[in-house]
Write a protein that holds these residues in place. Structure first.
Motif, PDB file in Angstrom:
ATOM      1  N   ALA A 206       1.126  -1.339   0.053  1.00 41.60           N
ATOM      2  CA  ALA A 206       0.289   0.482  -0.163  1.00 41.60           C
ATOM      3  C   ALA A 206       0.751   1.679  -0.166  1.00 41.60           C
ATOM      4  CB  ALA A 206      -1.136   0.075   0.930  1.00 41.60           C
ATOM      5  N   SER A 207       1.823   1.122   0.552  1.00 39.31           N
ATOM      6  CA  SER A 207       2.745   2.005   1.130  1.00 39.31           C
ATOM      7  C   SER A 207       3.425   2.485  -0.353  1.00 39.31           C
ATOM      8  CB  SER A 207       3.765   1.997   1.850  1.00 39.31           C
ATOM      9  OG  SER A 207       4.850   3.516   1.804  1.00 39.31           O
ATOM     10  N   TYR A 208       4.076   1.358  -0.913  1.00 37.36           N
ATOM     11  CA  TYR A 208       4.869   1.739  -1.769  1.00 37.36           C
ATOM     12  C   TYR A 208       3.838   2.227  -3.783  1.00 37.36           C
ATOM     13  CZ  TYR A 208       7.877   0.645  -6.213  1.00 37.36           C
ATOM     14  OH  TYR A 208       8.300   0.733  -7.232  1.00 37.36           O
ATOM     15  N   GLY A 209       2.615   1.765  -3.441  1.00 36.91           N
ATOM     16  CA  GLY A 209       1.377   2.596  -4.532  1.00 36.91           C
ATOM     17  C   GLY A 209       1.539   2.090  -5.163  1.00 36.91           C
ATOM     18  N   ASP A 210       1.609   0.741  -6.004  1.00 36.00           N
ATOM     19  CA  ASP A 210       1.756   0.695  -7.315  1.00 36.00           C
ATOM     20  C   ASP A 210       0.427  -0.464  -7.736  1.00 36.00           C
ATOM     21  OD1 ASP A 210       2.128  -1.291  -9.717  1.00 36.00           O
ATOM     22  OD2 ASP A 210       3.825  -1.065  -9.538  1.00 36.00           O
ATOM     23  N   ALA A 213      -0.253  -4.288  -7.618  1.00 35.10           N
ATOM     24  CA  ALA A 213      -0.153  -5.348  -6.970  1.00 35.10           C
ATOM     25  C   ALA A 213      -2.292  -5.974  -5.845  1.00 35.10           C
ATOM     26  CB  ALA A 213       0.165  -4.775  -4.983  1.00 35.10           C
ATOM     27  N   LEU A 214      -3.337  -4.955  -6.449  1.00 37.21           N
ATOM     28  CA  LEU A 214      -4.289  -5.103  -6.679  1.00 37.21           C
ATOM     29  C   LEU A 214      -4.704  -6.845  -6.761  1.00 37.21           C
ATOM     30  CD1 LEU A 214      -6.333  -1.368  -7.665  1.00 37.21           C
ATOM     31  CD2 LEU A 214      -6.522  -2.975  -4.741  1.00 37.21           C
ATOM     32  N   PRO A 215      -4.861  -7.302  -7.788  1.00 34.60           N
ATOM     33  CA  PRO A 215      -5.139  -8.548  -7.450  1.00 34.60           C
ATOM     34  C   PRO A 215      -4.602  -9.489  -7.323  1.00 34.60           C
ATOM     35  CG  PRO A 215      -4.358  -7.380  -9.986  1.00 34.60           C
ATOM     36  CD  PRO A 215      -4.077  -6.992  -9.117  1.00 34.60           C
ATOM     37  N   PHE A 231      -7.020  -9.665   7.550  1.00 28.69           N
ATOM     38  CA  PHE A 231      -8.590  -8.873   6.810  1.00 28.69           C
ATOM     39  C   PHE A 231      -8.712  -6.908   6.679  1.00 28.69           C
ATOM     40  CE2 PHE A 231     -12.617  -7.118   6.994  1.00 28.69           C
ATOM     41  CZ  PHE A 231     -13.116  -7.765   5.065  1.00 28.69           C
ATOM     42  N   GLN A 232      -8.667  -6.555   7.758  1.00 32.75           N
ATOM     43  CA  GLN A 232      -8.322  -5.282   8.291  1.00 32.75           C
ATOM     44  C   GLN A 232      -7.135  -4.298   7.026  1.00 32.75           C
ATOM     45  OE1 GLN A 232     -10.990  -3.743   8.598  1.00 32.75           O
ATOM     46  NE2 GLN A 232     -11.273  -4.002  11.008  1.00 32.75           N
ATOM     47  N   GLU A 233      -5.944  -5.295   7.900  1.00 30.10           N
ATOM     48  CA  GLU A 233      -4.891  -4.997   6.659  1.00 30.10           C
ATOM     49  C   GLU A 233      -5.091  -5.007   5.296  1.00 30.10           C
ATOM     50  OE1 GLU A 233      -2.196  -3.001   8.085  1.00 30.10           O
ATOM     51  OE2 GLU A 233      -3.192  -3.201  10.020  1.00 30.10           O
ATOM     52  N   LEU A 234      -5.904  -6.173   4.890  1.00 32.80           N
ATOM     53  CA  LEU A 234      -5.697  -6.448   3.474  1.00 32.80           C
ATOM     54  C   LEU A 234      -6.897  -5.283   2.781  1.00 32.80           C
ATOM     55  CD1 LEU A 234      -5.645  -9.681   2.882  1.00 32.80           C
ATOM     56  CD2 LEU A 234      -4.539  -8.459   1.904  1.00 32.80           C
ATOM     57  N   LYS A 235      -7.979  -4.926   3.310  1.00 26.64           N
ATOM     58  CA  LYS A 235      -8.795  -4.087   3.317  1.00 26.64           C
ATOM     59  C   LYS A 235      -8.455  -2.487   3.295  1.00 26.64           C
ATOM     60  CE  LYS A 235     -13.690  -2.703   4.438  1.00 26.64           C
ATOM     61  NZ  LYS A 235     -13.724  -1.948   3.866  1.00 26.64           N
ATOM     62  N   TYR A 236      -7.495  -2.736   3.917  1.00 23.10           N
ATOM     63  CA  TYR A 236      -6.666  -1.324   4.092  1.00 23.10           C
ATOM     64  C   TYR A 236      -5.925  -0.654   3.007  1.00 23.10           C
ATOM     65  CZ  TYR A 236      -2.530   2.062   4.500  1.00 23.10           C
ATOM     66  OH  TYR A 236      -2.376   3.297   4.493  1.00 23.10           O
ATOM     67  N   ALA A 237      -4.946  -1.937   2.683  1.00 24.26           N
ATOM     68  CA  ALA A 237      -4.167  -1.716   1.456  1.00 24.26           C
ATOM     69  C   ALA A 237      -5.069  -1.694  -0.231  1.00 24.26           C
ATOM     70  CB  ALA A 237      -3.281  -2.762   1.410  1.00 24.26           C
ATOM     71  N   ILE A 238      -6.079  -2.673  -0.229  1.00 28.11           N
ATOM     72  CA  ILE A 238      -6.884  -2.697  -1.326  1.00 28.11           C
ATOM     73  C   ILE A 238      -7.336  -1.062  -1.521  1.00 28.11           C
ATOM     74  CG2 ILE A 238      -9.239  -3.324  -2.205  1.00 28.11           C
ATOM     75  CD1 ILE A 238      -8.371  -5.658  -1.120  1.00 28.11           C
ATOM     76  N   GLU A 239      -8.084  -0.191  -0.506  1.00 25.71           N
ATOM     77  CA  GLU A 239      -8.546   0.876  -0.532  1.00 25.71           C
ATOM     78  C   GLU A 239      -7.678   2.037  -0.790  1.00 25.71           C
ATOM     79  OE1 GLU A 239     -10.514   1.387   2.862  1.00 25.71           O
ATOM     80  OE2 GLU A 239     -11.950  -0.403   2.232  1.00 25.71           O
ATOM     81  N   ALA A 240      -5.807   1.708  -0.309  1.00 20.11           N
ATOM     82  CA  ALA A 240      -4.758   2.371  -0.496  1.00 20.11           C
ATOM     83  C   ALA A 240      -4.895   3.308  -1.969  1.00 20.11           C
ATOM     84  CB  ALA A 240      -4.353   2.724   0.594  1.00 20.11           C
ATOM     85  N   GLY A 242      -7.015   2.119  -4.146  1.00 19.34           N
ATOM     86  CA  GLY A 242      -7.982   2.868  -5.004  1.00 19.34           C
ATOM     87  C   GLY A 242      -9.230   1.347  -5.256  1.00 19.34           C
ATOM     88  N   GLY A 243      -8.643   0.295  -5.039  1.00 18.82           N
ATOM     89  CA  GLY A 243     -10.195  -1.066  -5.006  1.00 18.82           C
ATOM     90  C   GLY A 243     -10.840  -0.681  -3.917  1.00 18.82           C
TER      91      GLY A 243
END
Length: 275
Positions: A206-210, A213-215, A231-240, A242-243
């Protein structure tokens, strides 16, 4: 020569001032007033040093400043802000670097904060990260490397490939701003490896922003065996990135969920949503 305890002198003057003005200010007003009085003290003539604190340090050479700073720490005498400010004004990095190798943990932490993210210090910062330094020192060095992660990237990649302090290297690489295929693959592979660090590694993606990684993140979050924290960390990363993931999930039997909910209830925030 033993360094002058200017903060101690200020405290003496402050105690007298507070006694003379007892009842004049509220506790909150004192909290705001004391920093202003300290700044004023920097321009006040002090007989013991025959100068104002600011002028006293301004008259020192770079070597004298560093030596005085080191002596304060060695003698456990508080380091005045006026001394730190004078060090920060000048380009004393080269002189301060020797203290990173020779000083104790407290000295090293102080020096890292003074030097900051100066690239000249990066080789020493990496040495601290990969050596026997305390965790606090390693964390401080990593923070400065992260501030200029693009400049630290090459060394971080090399150390990661060598298997040296891999988690610290991932932490640094996650802050690289220039798009780099090798950095992306390192961060992605660390995530795909799974394990107990997976939530942390999701955060690095999420921090790197590429967005590529979404799929991989979406595929992982679909796993019904994952716990609440993951789950919470994955959800945060997905939203970060743009997913979006809105499918309801029930974690009412998850121990981490129950622990967080219990803390929430104690703080008066009520029950957590189940997903």
């Amino acid at each position: 020569m033993k360094p002058i305890d200017l903060d101690g002198l200020f405290d003496e003057k402050l105690a007298l001032y507070m006694e003379e003005n007892k009842g004049k200010y509220t506790e909150r007003q004192w909290e705001n007033l004391i920093p202003a009085l300290y700044r004023k003290f920097g321009d006040t003539y002090v007989a013991k040093i025959r100068a104002t604190p600011k002028a006293y340090y301004a008259a020192m050479s770079d070597e004298e400043l560093v030596s005085t700073f080191s002596a304060h720490l060695a003698e456990h005498i508080p380091v005045p802000d006026f001394l730190c400010s004078e060090l920060e004004k000048r380009d004393c990095t080269d002189a301060l670097l020797t203290l990173l190798s020779e000083g104790d943990g407290e000295t090293v932490l102080y020096v890292i904060n003074l030097i900051g993210a100066d690239e000249r210090a990066f080789p020493v910062y990496f040495s601290l990260l990969t050596g026997e330094a305390d965790e606090d020192v390693k964390d401080a060095a990593a923070e400065k490397l992260k501030e200029r992660a693009d400049a630290a990237k090459e060394k971080a990649v090399a150390l990661y490939r060598e298997g040296v302090e891999k988690e610290y290297m991932l932490e640094i690489l996650a802050r690289v701003t220039a798009r780099d295929e090798e950095v992306f693959r390192i961060l992605l592979d660390a995530f795909l490896a799974g394990g107990e660090k997976l939530p942390l590694h999701a955060g690095y993606l999420a921090s790197y922003g590429d967005e590529r990684a979404l799929p991989y993140l979406m595929n992982r979050i679909e796993d019904r065996s994952i716990g609440f924290v993951e789950f919470q960390e994955l959800k945060y990363a997905i939203e970060a990135l743009g997913g979006e993931y809105d499918e309801p999930r029930d974690f009412s039997g998850d121990k981490d969920y129950l622990r967080v909910e219990d803390a929430s209830l104690k703080e008066g925030f009520g029950k957590l949503p189940k997903s």
